[in-house]
Design a protein around this motif. Sequence first.
Motif, PDB file in Angstrom:
ATOM      1  N   UNK A 169       9.729  -8.415  28.941  1.00 50.48           N
ATOM      2  CA  UNK A 169       9.196  -7.247  28.230  1.00 50.48           C
ATOM      3  C   UNK A 169       9.582  -7.272  26.757  1.00 50.48           C
ATOM      4  N   UNK A 170       8.665  -6.845  25.914  1.00 55.05           N
ATOM      5  CA  UNK A 170       8.942  -6.794  24.473  1.00 55.05           C
ATOM      6  C   UNK A 170       9.467  -5.395  24.166  1.00 55.05           C
ATOM      7  N   UNK A 171      10.779  -5.227  24.275  1.00 57.63           N
ATOM      8  CA  UNK A 171      11.314  -3.878  24.109  1.00 57.63           C
ATOM      9  C   UNK A 171      11.255  -3.426  22.657  1.00 57.63           C
ATOM     10  N   UNK A 172      11.078  -4.372  21.710  1.00 60.55           N
ATOM     11  CA  UNK A 172      10.857  -3.937  20.325  1.00 60.55           C
ATOM     12  C   UNK A 172       9.572  -3.144  20.217  1.00 60.55           C
ATOM     13  N   UNK A 173       8.527  -3.641  20.887  1.00 58.53           N
ATOM     14  CA  UNK A 173       7.247  -2.925  20.836  1.00 58.53           C
ATOM     15  C   UNK A 173       7.344  -1.587  21.561  1.00 58.53           C
ATOM     16  N   UNK A 174       7.997  -1.583  22.720  1.00 58.04           N
ATOM     17  CA  UNK A 174       8.164  -0.334  23.453  1.00 58.04           C
ATOM     18  C   UNK A 174       8.923   0.691  22.612  1.00 58.04           C
ATOM     19  N   UNK A 175       9.969   0.236  21.927  1.00 58.87           N
ATOM     20  CA  UNK A 175      10.742   1.143  21.077  1.00 58.87           C
ATOM     21  C   UNK A 175       9.896   1.672  19.936  1.00 58.87           C
ATOM     22  N   UNK A 176       9.131   0.788  19.323  1.00 54.21           N
ATOM     23  CA  UNK A 176       8.273   1.212  18.219  1.00 54.21           C
ATOM     24  C   UNK A 176       7.289   2.280  18.683  1.00 54.21           C
ATOM     25  N   UNK A 177       6.637   2.046  19.815  1.00 55.77           N
ATOM     26  CA  UNK A 177       5.657   3.006  20.329  1.00 55.77           C
ATOM     27  C   UNK A 177       6.335   4.320  20.704  1.00 55.77           C
ATOM     28  N   UNK A 178       7.538   4.233  21.246  1.00 53.01           N
ATOM     29  CA  UNK A 178       8.277   5.436  21.617  1.00 53.01           C
ATOM     30  C   UNK A 178       8.640   6.251  20.377  1.00 53.01           C
ATOM     31  N   UNK A 179       9.065   5.564  19.331  1.00 50.08           N
ATOM     32  CA  UNK A 179       9.382   6.259  18.078  1.00 50.08           C
ATOM     33  C   UNK A 179       8.129   6.913  17.494  1.00 50.08           C
ATOM     34  N   UNK A 180       7.010   6.206  17.543  1.00 51.10           N
ATOM     35  CA  UNK A 180       5.777   6.777  17.013  1.00 51.10           C
ATOM     36  C   UNK A 180       5.340   8.003  17.813  1.00 51.10           C
ATOM     37  N   UNK A 181       5.534   7.970  19.138  1.00 52.72           N
ATOM     38  CA  UNK A 181       5.187   9.124  19.971  1.00 52.72           C
ATOM     39  C   UNK A 181       6.051  10.327  19.612  1.00 52.72           C
ATOM     40  N   UNK A 182       7.351  10.082  19.442  1.00 51.68           N
ATOM     41  CA  UNK A 182       8.248  11.170  19.087  1.00 51.68           C
ATOM     42  C   UNK A 182       7.963  11.672  17.668  1.00 51.68           C
ATOM     43  N   UNK A 183       7.596  10.752  16.794  1.00 53.16           N
ATOM     44  CA  UNK A 183       7.239  11.137  15.430  1.00 53.16           C
ATOM     45  C   UNK A 183       6.024  12.063  15.442  1.00 53.16           C
ATOM     46  N   UNK A 184       5.047  11.750  16.301  1.00 57.67           N
ATOM     47  CA  UNK A 184       3.862  12.615  16.413  1.00 57.67           C
ATOM     48  C   UNK A 184       4.258  14.035  16.805  1.00 57.67           C
ATOM     49  N   UNK A 185       5.130  14.168  17.799  1.00 62.28           N
ATOM     50  CA  UNK A 185       5.550  15.498  18.243  1.00 62.28           C
ATOM     51  C   UNK A 185       6.305  16.234  17.140  1.00 62.28           C
ATOM     52  N   UNK A 186       7.208  15.548  16.476  1.00 62.87           N
ATOM     53  CA  UNK A 186       8.075  16.196  15.488  1.00 62.87           C
ATOM     54  C   UNK A 186       7.346  16.546  14.194  1.00 62.87           C
ATOM     55  N   UNK A 187       6.187  15.938  13.966  1.00 66.74           N
ATOM     56  CA  UNK A 187       5.443  16.241  12.740  1.00 66.74           C
ATOM     57  C   UNK A 187       4.322  17.245  12.972  1.00 66.74           C
ATOM     58  N   UNK A 188       4.250  17.834  14.162  1.00 70.69           N
ATOM     59  CA  UNK A 188       3.302  18.950  14.373  1.00 70.69           C
ATOM     60  C   UNK A 188       3.816  20.146  13.579  1.00 70.69           C
ATOM     61  N   UNK A 189       2.925  21.098  13.349  1.00 72.91           N
ATOM     62  CA  UNK A 189       3.312  22.335  12.655  1.00 72.91           C
ATOM     63  C   UNK A 189       3.018  23.514  13.582  1.00 72.91           C
ATOM     64  N   UNK A 190       4.090  24.140  14.153  1.00 71.90           N
ATOM     65  CA  UNK A 190       5.509  23.780  14.037  1.00 71.90           C
ATOM     66  C   UNK A 190       5.826  22.535  14.883  1.00 71.90           C
ATOM     67  N   UNK A 191       7.002  21.920  14.657  1.00 71.65           N
ATOM     68  CA  UNK A 191       7.355  20.719  15.424  1.00 71.65           C
ATOM     69  C   UNK A 191       7.390  20.999  16.925  1.00 71.65           C
ATOM     70  N   UNK A 192       6.967  20.011  17.693  1.00 75.88           N
ATOM     71  CA  UNK A 192       7.037  20.099  19.157  1.00 75.88           C
ATOM     72  C   UNK A 192       8.294  19.359  19.595  1.00 75.88           C
ATOM     73  N   UNK A 193       9.192  20.052  20.240  1.00 76.29           N
ATOM     74  CA  UNK A 193      10.446  19.463  20.709  1.00 76.29           C
ATOM     75  C   UNK A 193      10.300  19.095  22.181  1.00 76.29           C
ATOM     76  N   UNK A 194      10.651  17.867  22.507  1.00 73.51           N
ATOM     77  CA  UNK A 194      10.566  17.475  23.920  1.00 73.51           C
ATOM     78  C   UNK A 194      11.650  18.178  24.730  1.00 73.51           C
ATOM     79  N   UNK A 195      12.893  18.005  24.319  1.00 71.90           N
ATOM     80  CA  UNK A 195      13.985  18.732  24.955  1.00 71.90           C
ATOM     81  C   UNK A 195      14.546  18.116  26.209  1.00 71.90           C
ATOM     82  N   UNK A 196      13.860  17.151  26.806  1.00 75.70           N
ATOM     83  CA  UNK A 196      14.377  16.546  28.041  1.00 75.70           C
ATOM     84  C   UNK A 196      13.992  15.085  28.154  1.00 75.70           C
TER      85      UNK A 196
END
Length: 386
Positions: A169-196
């Motif tokens: 598995x290319x965990x660099x790619x998985x990490x990148x995609x995971x960061x981008x997903x979290x970035x999407x949530x945190x840049x909503x107005x207001x930010x969307x917090x996952x919390x879990x």
Amino acid sequence: MIHEAVSSLSAGTPNMLDTALETINVDSTITVTGMTALLERHETGMIQLKDQELKFLRAGIARLTEQRSAEQVQIKSWTVTGLEVERGFLLGPDQASFIRAGRWLGKSVGIIEMKDVDTTLRFVKAWKNLRSHRIQGFVGASTVDNPPFILVQPSHLSISEYVTVTDRPIIRRLTYELVRALEYLHTRVPPVIHGGLRPANIDINSGNVLIGSIGLGLGHLRIPEHQRLALEPSLRQWTAPELLENPEMSPNTQTDIFSLGKIITELINIIHKRRPSANFPVLSSIAEKCTTQFTEQSPHYQISDLFAPLPSASGPNTAELTGLLKINQWRVTPYTCTTPAIFKEEDHRYYVASAPLQGIHEHPLRQLCIEVNCHDQGENPCLFFA
């Protein structure tokens, strides 16, 4: 029965219709809501109903509305009822996962049974406007069933399961995609917090990352209180220390980033079990920054800051850095095409052709990898050229 029920109504003897409605054996509000939703889906082309089915639904709605003398049911665009959903077994790689397999309108879905209607409506409001291919999609919800529920895209493998069963598995790619997903949530107005955030609610579908269960805690689900209390300790390893020290504190972007760091560490540990010599200095550095306990004196990291302090391209980790930074320039898209064909000995055909693959201007087709499974059933060998 449907034909006889509709005929009895037109004949002025609605007994057969009442009998048919009683066999459904659920609350009349659920029945009317489900029937109304089915009619709307027929009108919008989502499903095709027969004439007798349409007559039965309209007659049933009129009859139940007359009997219960209640307000007209308001159907939202996301309304689903238990009449349309087939429930299956519980999914999830850990005991704290409560997504149930199901089917709705012929499609596989995940079913999350919620604590109450108010909680369901709150999460519908939060989820239905999220638009990202890295976020598990919201499909629909019911506020008339007991318990109420939310439908989401079906789950596949969790990110930990995927890394465990995948050869390299290319965990660099998985990490990148995971960061981008979290970035999407945190840049909503207001930010969307996952919390879990934890591996169990990060789904991998054909190698693509999907974050699910956004904002959902055990207290929001339809589970007994004693079960919730028993399961909460298993989630502590993914929870930021400041949340554990202060139960009154609400999750925030920093606590989500802590969970991200723990997940990266988990993925690295899974790889190390198989390949102890594997080295991930960049990812290890990112995980360490993520899991540094936040205080007023410590750096306040945003999700976009995580890749800023990477080593220079002239440093010793060039290969890892290059793979991480350029991963968004190549999009790997699995494409499956089945071309049915029957050949007889006298046909003398040598080629099976399908429609050409098309790229799009933002991401033109750069490389094509073909995997052919050949099952030779004749005397002569099969040859394929790509």
